[in-house]
Design a protein around this motif. Structure first.
Motif, PDB file in Angstrom:
ATOM      1  N   MET A  84       0.843  -1.190   0.000  1.00 44.83           N
ATOM      2  CA  MET A  84       0.000   0.000   0.000  1.00 44.83           C
ATOM      3  C   MET A  84       0.883   1.248   0.000  1.00 44.83           C
ATOM      4  N   GLN A  85       2.124   1.110   0.384  1.00 43.45           N
ATOM      5  CA  GLN A  85       3.006   2.263   0.510  1.00 43.45           C
ATOM      6  C   GLN A  85       4.343   1.951  -0.129  1.00 43.45           C
ATOM      7  N   ASP A  86       4.497   2.270  -1.389  1.00 45.29           N
ATOM      8  CA  ASP A  86       5.773   2.046  -2.040  1.00 45.29           C
ATOM      9  C   ASP A  86       6.808   2.977  -1.430  1.00 45.29           C
ATOM     10  N   THR A  87       7.958   2.418  -1.145  1.00 42.47           N
ATOM     11  CA  THR A  87       8.886   3.084  -0.249  1.00 42.47           C
ATOM     12  C   THR A  87      10.205   3.429  -0.924  1.00 42.47           C
ATOM     13  N   PHE A  88      10.741   4.590  -0.596  1.00 40.98           N
ATOM     14  CA  PHE A  88      12.103   4.951  -0.983  1.00 40.98           C
ATOM     15  C   PHE A  88      13.048   4.435   0.102  1.00 40.98           C
ATOM     16  N   TYR A  89      13.835   3.430  -0.220  1.00 37.76           N
ATOM     17  CA  TYR A  89      14.803   2.935   0.761  1.00 37.76           C
ATOM     18  C   TYR A  89      16.141   3.642   0.585  1.00 37.76           C
ATOM     19  N   ILE A  90      16.823   3.856   1.714  1.00 39.63           N
ATOM     20  CA  ILE A  90      18.159   4.449   1.698  1.00 39.63           C
ATOM     21  C   ILE A  90      19.184   3.350   1.947  1.00 39.63           C
ATOM     22  N   SER A  91      18.851   2.473   2.865  1.00 42.36           N
ATOM     23  CA  SER A  91      19.660   1.277   3.101  1.00 42.36           C
ATOM     24  C   SER A  91      18.660   0.215   3.541  1.00 42.36           C
ATOM     25  N   ASN A  92      19.148  -0.935   3.945  1.00 40.43           N
ATOM     26  CA  ASN A  92      18.195  -1.954   4.366  1.00 40.43           C
ATOM     27  C   ASN A  92      17.453  -1.553   5.640  1.00 40.43           C
ATOM     28  N   GLN A  93      18.090  -0.660   6.418  1.00 41.44           N
ATOM     29  CA  GLN A  93      17.441  -0.253   7.666  1.00 41.44           C
ATOM     30  C   GLN A  93      16.732   1.091   7.559  1.00 41.44           C
ATOM     31  N   LEU A  94      17.205   1.938   6.615  1.00 41.22           N
ATOM     32  CA  LEU A  94      16.698   3.313   6.588  1.00 41.22           C
ATOM     33  C   LEU A  94      15.827   3.557   5.361  1.00 41.22           C
ATOM     34  N   LEU A  95      14.867   4.452   5.545  1.00 34.61           N
ATOM     35  CA  LEU A  95      13.965   4.798   4.449  1.00 34.61           C
ATOM     36  C   LEU A  95      13.445   6.218   4.643  1.00 34.61           C
ATOM     37  N   LEU A  96      12.845   6.779   3.600  1.00 33.04           N
ATOM     38  CA  LEU A  96      12.126   8.035   3.766  1.00 33.04           C
ATOM     39  C   LEU A  96      10.761   7.672   4.320  1.00 33.04           C
ATOM     40  N   ARG A  97      10.368   8.295   5.408  1.00 35.34           N
ATOM     41  CA  ARG A  97       9.127   7.863   6.061  1.00 35.34           C
ATOM     42  C   ARG A  97       7.967   7.950   5.075  1.00 35.34           C
ATOM     43  N   THR A  98       7.096   6.935   5.127  1.00 34.50           N
ATOM     44  CA  THR A  98       5.954   6.883   4.208  1.00 34.50           C
ATOM     45  C   THR A  98       4.719   7.472   4.875  1.00 34.50           C
ATOM     46  N   HIS A  99       4.820   7.708   6.169  1.00 32.01           N
ATOM     47  CA  HIS A  99       3.754   8.367   6.921  1.00 32.01           C
ATOM     48  C   HIS A  99       4.410   8.964   8.151  1.00 32.01           C
ATOM     49  N   ARG A 143       7.155   6.085  -3.184  1.00 30.51           N
ATOM     50  CA  ARG A 143       7.836   5.834  -4.443  1.00 30.51           C
ATOM     51  C   ARG A 143       6.813   5.834  -5.574  1.00 30.51           C
ATOM     52  N   ASP A 144       6.436   7.038  -5.987  1.00 29.97           N
ATOM     53  CA  ASP A 144       5.407   7.223  -7.008  1.00 29.97           C
ATOM     54  C   ASP A 144       5.976   8.097  -8.111  1.00 29.97           C
ATOM     55  N   SER A 145       5.503   7.885  -9.333  1.00 28.90           N
ATOM     56  CA  SER A 145       5.854   8.820 -10.400  1.00 28.90           C
ATOM     57  C   SER A 145       4.961  10.038 -10.257  1.00 28.90           C
ATOM     58  N   SER A 185       2.290  12.359  -6.053  1.00 30.31           N
ATOM     59  CA  SER A 185       3.505  13.113  -5.821  1.00 30.31           C
ATOM     60  C   SER A 185       4.421  12.266  -4.953  1.00 30.31           C
ATOM     61  N   HIS A 186       5.710  12.238  -5.286  1.00 32.28           N
ATOM     62  CA  HIS A 186       6.615  11.424  -4.465  1.00 32.28           C
ATOM     63  C   HIS A 186       6.826  12.072  -3.102  1.00 32.28           C
ATOM     64  N   GLN A 187       6.437  13.339  -2.987  1.00 26.28           N
ATOM     65  CA  GLN A 187       6.519  14.028  -1.689  1.00 26.28           C
ATOM     66  C   GLN A 187       5.178  14.689  -1.420  1.00 26.28           C
ATOM     67  N   PHE A 188       4.656  14.477  -0.233  1.00 23.12           N
ATOM     68  CA  PHE A 188       3.450  15.203   0.141  1.00 23.12           C
ATOM     69  C   PHE A 188       3.447  15.364   1.661  1.00 23.12           C
ATOM     70  N   HIS A 189       2.357  15.837   2.212  1.00 21.27           N
ATOM     71  CA  HIS A 189       2.321  16.127   3.641  1.00 21.27           C
ATOM     72  C   HIS A 189       1.248  15.308   4.344  1.00 21.27           C
ATOM     73  N   GLN A 190       1.462  15.115   5.610  1.00 18.64           N
ATOM     74  CA  GLN A 190       0.484  14.398   6.426  1.00 18.64           C
ATOM     75  C   GLN A 190       0.387  15.056   7.782  1.00 18.64           C
ATOM     76  N   LEU A 194      19.169   7.620  -2.164  1.00 13.74           N
ATOM     77  CA  LEU A 194      18.174   6.564  -2.324  1.00 13.74           C
ATOM     78  C   LEU A 194      18.816   5.331  -2.934  1.00 13.74           C
ATOM     79  N   GLN A 195      18.305   4.165  -2.542  1.00 16.70           N
ATOM     80  CA  GLN A 195      18.796   2.918  -3.144  1.00 16.70           C
ATOM     81  C   GLN A 195      18.376   2.811  -4.598  1.00 16.70           C
ATOM     82  N   SER A 196      17.098   3.060  -4.859  1.00 10.02           N
ATOM     83  CA  SER A 196      16.665   3.001  -6.260  1.00 10.02           C
ATOM     84  C   SER A 196      15.740   4.171  -6.554  1.00 10.02           C
ATOM     85  N   PRO A 197      16.353   5.264  -7.010  1.00 11.03           N
ATOM     86  CA  PRO A 197      15.570   6.474  -7.260  1.00 11.03           C
ATOM     87  C   PRO A 197      14.615   6.295  -8.435  1.00 11.03           C
TER      88      PRO A 197
END
Lengths: 350, 805
Positions: free
Chosen positions: A157-172, A202-204, A210-215, B543-546
């Motif tokens: 339900m929430q495609d995610t931008f991962y930075i590493s296996n542990q880190l990500l851009l928060r999806t909410h 992780r959206d086009s 929008s790949h960035q929005f607010h909550q 990002l890992q996969s931009p």
């Protein structure tokens, strides 16, 4: 001619001159010429020494009388002329009040900031605090602590931008709540918070994605918090944000971190429920998701779910702004076209 | 999940419930309806036609002239361009003045000189998606069953009079990913019974499957159910109309009677099946195991897939023949020549299936069901049902028995809960009877002992495991509309903004008051932009996969975001701009620690500040305008006496002679400058001035508060001083001396003139200051001021050899 006659003639002549004078300067000259040290009245008074003792006071008093009369006439004429002069001066100073005023610079806050602050105010007034948190999060806090273990279908339900296996851009902004819950001291009162901020998926980018929005997510945890409390709170908040006359409808839904979970609709603020293009004919507009905090989420945050319960909700300022103003392309919020931003200058009353 | 109203009504009584009502009720109780499609809607005068005669058009190489019985007295002549038109077929005819899909009107007309009274239609022309039209009719018209009556509307023959309800199933309600699952849900909300009946299975007692097939599952924990049946002597052909209709309405393309049955059972039971051509399996063995590195399989879609040990595969003992739960192999596909069918019914591990589907980018109806779980109770029933239906439609025979390699029939879940708990969570006053009734409506067994309900949940509702799940069931069946509305009781806590939040809001207010408009830009940017205007580049958060080149890393400065915004505006002829943005910058702290997140504010201005007007002439933005805005900001946050602007050349993107760092208490808290002309060119923007401040740095400084002083009773005295000084000497240097020498009564120093010109001599400039003196306690005397001015002069002469003019 007797002195008296002379004086009378002088008086009449001078009064006429005063009457005819058109300028202050001219009037002044009349005053000097008539009443001055070398003027005729002084002259008359000086000539009184030739008069008899009986005549002297009579003529003297008459001369004074005439002098006072003339002085007064001159003063009166002077006021008259001054007023005329002032009016003339004012007339000359007349401007075209329809010419534009001078440029004053004032900036506009971004419409998303305005919408977020409006929502924040409603909750601040209800005793909530604001916690912003980190836009980069650990997978653990963003998902696992929200009852979404690895490979859980809800991750789709929430495609995610991962930075590493542990880190990500928060999806909410939910991880902010997990972090706040684990440090909250319930001996000092209930937890009431909202967490506004940027989130990423992780959206086009297109008109509706929008790949960035607010909550803005909210959370209340205390003993005996009920679903009815959630319903009541949302009614208060949504009526403040969308108007007293709105109806509110709860529909069952699913979020891994709440149970029961609901989606919340308001009666359409454009058509009032008749059906229009804003509500796509349904009469209802979905504005937020909410629910009772899942016992697993409480437990993972070190809160005893048999003692405490809570509700949580989340709403999207971008979507709210789009709905309210009929903005049909979410990208407009992040392109910052001056002509877009400055339309939101008017400080509307809610 | 598309749900056919007609199909659903076979299993639960929908009498008196319209599709609209049903959809609304489902939405309000737990299954969100996205929409309802009535296939026949908008179509008009579309009837069955019987092609009596079909001859080539004399003036065309592809048109045919048909004489068609459309139920009227006379045959209708219709010109048809479909390659598959032929006589003695029942076809779909759009009569003159009819409406086909897209509200298109069909009129009678002439085609190449021949009268055409309407049109023979393809399914696409009736609104069918090309994805669901059987391949045989993809390029032509569709044939109706032979017993269709000419002249009658086609809709009932095609089940276009159905209503298709599109339900969006949330991940927790995979039990409703089937018609039977939805039937249970409908039965619960309308308090009705479901009736699925029982399909009779006739087996060939003489011929047992075990003499033809041996099945082994190597990892039973990953494949908890694996069973197979065989059907022999089948004729593979087109499915009967009813089955094609169901599938097309459900959004699935009919293929042949065998494949269609697997899809039908998938939709009915939610149980994915796979059918193999027994002869083409090339062995009598099925072994289910993990894939091996180097193994390949060409799947049904013709793509060669490289297998690894992450995948579960079905093999014939040697070669892979299917990707478990995802897609079959091309080699063992059911084709027209297939005689013996092996049907597989299984359950595969959700996580492994999910990852494999992701690996191959093959998310299918099957894989998504395995990911979310299937009803363990009906694996066996679904398999028998399929075998029986295949035998019927394919005129074949089901072999006796099944091979069962693994089996997990699921078990009832028992959850206990009290009336008090339910009411405490929901805030309701539900009675024991009300709660009891809801559990029964859901098809759960309930026993009440004292206060406690013991609820037994069948395996078909595998989503229900804990108290909270039961509470949700009670709430949704009871109805959220009927919940009371209250506010949390509890002790009052004062919320409010934190100091730092208030500080940030104040700064935004001052900047907007200064004429700057707030921008919100993307936090993700390019690696290059992320590090512009940054003195000490720190590790980036990448990002890992931009998704795109423009959004690869998190920014380390906000200025470049504003320059991007300016570029966007300038390209659209918005040339006069003043923006600010408040946001976070990020410095990586490695792969597992959160990055350092710091809130900054950036300012950027370009173009005109003052437009030409009837009173004043235009002025462009410049360094000192932006500096003035910063100075005003500093004074509004109580830092104006502490901030020092120090020239810098440390930022390659800034003009080396027009940039400064802002220092507070010796610490750099920001930068201001003109964008370097080369940088400006790279961004395609005109002359632009920018600044960026570290908000936490500012917040943590020792900021002054309001220290009220009564307005002085005694008059202040002003003295001016004009200095001729070397042009190297800065204002800051002169000010420092003036302030040091000016004595205790010096209140304020203002620069009111700067002049440089030939007559002053080369390398010289004139600086004129106005000094204000004030004594709070007494009237100042001329002597006091004169002596202070003398000290100032002396100091300046000594320090900079100034000439007082």
């Amino acid at each position: 001619m007797s002195l008296k006659k002379q004086l009378e003639a002088l008086r009449d002549e001078t009064l006429q001159k005063i009457e005819q004078s058109e300028a202050l300067q001219e009037l002044n000259q009349i005053r000097v010429e008539t009443l001055g040290k070398k003027g005729p009245i002084t002259e008359v008074l000086r000539g009184m020494k030739h008069l008899s003792a009986e005549e002297r006071p009579v003529v003297g008093s008459f001369a004074n009388e005439i002098r006072d009369h003339l002085t007064e006439s001159i003063e009166e004429k002077k006021r008259e002329l001054e007023e005329l002069a002032l009016n003339e001066a004012l007339r000359k100073e007349t401007i075209d009040v329809t010419l534009p005023g001078k440029q004053i610079h004032e900036g506009t806050s971004h419409i998303l900031t305005q919408v977020m602050e409006e929502i924040e105010e409603v909750f601040l007034n209800m005793g909530y605090k604001i916690v912003e948190g980190s836009e980069v999060e650990q997978d653990y806090y963003n998902f696992e602590r929200m009852n979404i273990p690895p490979n859980h279908p809800a991750r789709d339900m929430q495609d995610t931008f991962y930075i590493s296996n542990q880190l990500l851009l928060r999806t909410h902004t939910s991880p902010v709540q997990a972090r706040t819950m684990e440090t909250h001291d319930f001996s000092k009162g209930p937890l009431r918070m909202i967490s506004p901020g940027k989130v990423f998926r992780r959206d086009s980018d297109d008109a509706t994605h929008s790949h960035q929005f607010h909550q803005i997510e909210g959370l209340v945890v205390d003993e005996d918090i009920t679903m009815a409390d959630l319903k009541g709170t949302l009614e208060v908040v949504l009526k403040q944000l969308f108007g007293e006359e709105r109806d509110i409808r709860l529909r069952p839904s699913y979020f891994p971190f709440t149970e029961p979970s609901v989606e919340v609709d308001i009666s359409c603020f454009k058509c009032g429920g008749e059906g229009c293009n804003v509500c796509k004919g349904s009469g209802w507009i979905e504005v937020l998701g909410a629910g009772m905090v899942h016992p697993n989420v409480l437990e993972m945050s070190g809160i005893d779910p048999s003692k405490y319960s809570g509700f949580a909700f989340g709403l999207g300022p971008d979507r709210m702004a789009m709905l309210r103003y009929g903005v049909n392309d979410i990208r407009a919020f992040y392109q910052n076209d001056r002509r877009f931003l400055e339309q939101f200058k008017i400080k509307e009353l809610n | 999940m598309l749900v056919s109203y007609k199909w659903l009504s076979q299993y639960v009584d929908l009498n008196g419930i319209s599709p609209d009502e049903l959809a609304d009720k489902l939405s309000r109780t737990g299954l969100e309806v996205e929409g309802i499609d009535t296939p026949q809607e908008g179509l008009k005068k579309i009837v069955v036609g019987d092609v009596k005669e079909c001859v080539p058009h004399p003036n065309s190489d592809h048109l045919s002239i048909c004489q068609i019985d459309v139920g009227e007295e006379e045959l209708y002549q219709i010109v048809c361009g479909a390659p598959n038109i032929e006589a003695n077929k029942k076809v779909i005819v759009a009569m003159p003045n009819s409406r086909i899909t897209g509200n298109q009107k069909i009129k009678k007309g002439k085609m190449r000189g021949e009268v055409s009274l309407g049109m023979v239609c393809s399914l696409e022309e009736l609104g069918y998606s090309e994805n669901v039209i059987p391949k045989a009719y993809a390029d032509g018209i569709y044939f109706l069953p032979e017993d269709a009556t000419p002249g009658t509307p086609v809709f009932s023959y095609l089940d276009m009079d159905d209503a298709i309800i599109d339900i969006s199933i949330t991940p927790n309600r995979a039990d409703a990913l089937s018609i039977r699952g939805v039937a249970h849900e409908v039965a619960a909300i309308y308090r009705k019974d479901v009736c699925f009946g029982e399909r009779k299975l006739v087996e060939d007692k003489e011929d047992n499957i075990t003499s033809h097939l041996d099945v082994t599952v190597l990892n039973p924990e990953e494949v908890t159910n694996y069973r197979m049946r065989m059907v022999k002597d089948v004729k593979v052909k087109e499915s009967p109309q009813w089955l094609q209709n169901v599938l097309m309405n459900e959004g699935i393309r009919p293929v042949n009677n065998i494949v269609d049955v697997t899809n039908y059972v998938l939709l009915l039971f939610g149980q994915p099946l796979h059918a193999f051509d027994y002869e083409k399996m090339a062995s009598q063995k099925v072994v289910v195991r993990r894939g091996e590195e180097g193994e390949q399989l060409v799947t049904l879609d013709g793509v060669e897939r490289a297998l690894t040990s992450d995948h579960i595969v079905i093999t014939n003992g040697e070669q892979p023949i299917a990707l478990a739960g995802i897609m079959g192999g091309l080699d063992s596909e059911i084709t027209e020549t297939t005689q013996t069918v092996v049907i597989e019914a299984a359950t595969f591990d959700p996580a492994i299936t999910r990852l494999a589907a992701k690996d191959f980018a093959l998310r299918s109806e099957s894989s998504s069901r395995f990911e979310k779980g299937v009803n363990l109770q009906t694996v066996e029933e679904a398999l028998s049902f399929a075998a029986s239906l295949m035998a019927e439609l394919g005129e074949g025979t089901v072999l006796a028995g099944e091979v069962v390699a693994t089996e997990d029939l699921g078990k009832d879940e028992v959850v206990t809960i009290t009336q008090d708990k339910i009411n405490r969570v929901l805030g309701t006053n539900l009675t024991k009877e009300e709660i009891h009734e809801i559990f029964l409506a859901l098809g759960f067994e309930v026993a009440l002992a004292g206060e406690t309900y013991t609820v037994t949940i069948p395996p078909r509702r595998w989503d229900i495991q804990i108290e909270a799940d039961l509470i949700e069931e009670v709430a949704r069946i009871y109805g959220y509309d009927r919940l009371p509305s209250t506010l949390p009781k509890g002790t009052y806590v004062s919320g409010g903004l934190s100091n730092q939040q208030q500080f940030e809001r104040n700064i935004r207010q001052v900047l907007e008051g200064s004429g700057l408009t707030e921008a919100i830009s993307y936090a993700l940017t390019t690696e290059e932009k992320a590090l512009h205007f940054v003195k000490n580049a720190a590790p980036l958060v990448s990002l890992q996969s931009p998704m795109s080149e423009d959004h690869r890393v998190l920014r380390q400065n906000l200025i470049t975001s504003l320059l991007t915004d300016i570029q966007y505006n300038v390209a659209r002829k918005n040339t006069d701009l003043a923006f600010y943005e408040m946001g976070n910058i990020f410095i990586s702290q490695g792969e597992s620690d959160l990055p350092k997140q710091m809130k900054h504010v950036a300012l950027a201005m370009t173009g005109l500040w003052q437009q030409n007007s009837w009173q004043v002439s235009k002025t462009a933005v410049d360094f000192y305008l932006l500096k003035g805005i910063l100075e005003n900001l500093m004074s509004s946050i109580g830092l104006d006496n502490k901030v020092v602007f120090q020239p810098t050349q440390a930022y390659p993107e800034l003009h080396p002679g027009r940039s400064a760092e802002l220092l507070v208490e010796g610490e750099v808290i920001g930068v201001i400058g003109q964008v370097h002309p080369l940088t400006g060119k790279a961004y395609n923007i005109p002359e632009t001035y920018v600044a960026e401040l570290d908000l936490e740095g500012l917040f943590n400084k020792n900021r002054q508060g309001i220290d009220f002083q009564a307005v002085a009773k005694f008059p202040a005295m002003k003295r001016d001083i004009a200095l001729l000084v070397s042009s190297e000497v800065t204002n800051q240097q002169l000010l420092e001396v003036i302030q040091k020498q000016g004595g205790k009564f010096l209140q304020q120093v203002e620069l009111f003139d700067v002049f440089q010109g030939e007559k002053l001599g080369l390398g010289k400039k004139s600086m004129a200051y106005s000094l204000t003196f004030q004594n709070q306690e007494a009237t100042l005397t001329d002597e006091e001021v004169n002596s202070a001015m003398k000290q100032v002069e002396l100091g300046l002469v000594e320090a900079f050899h100034v000439e007082v003019r």
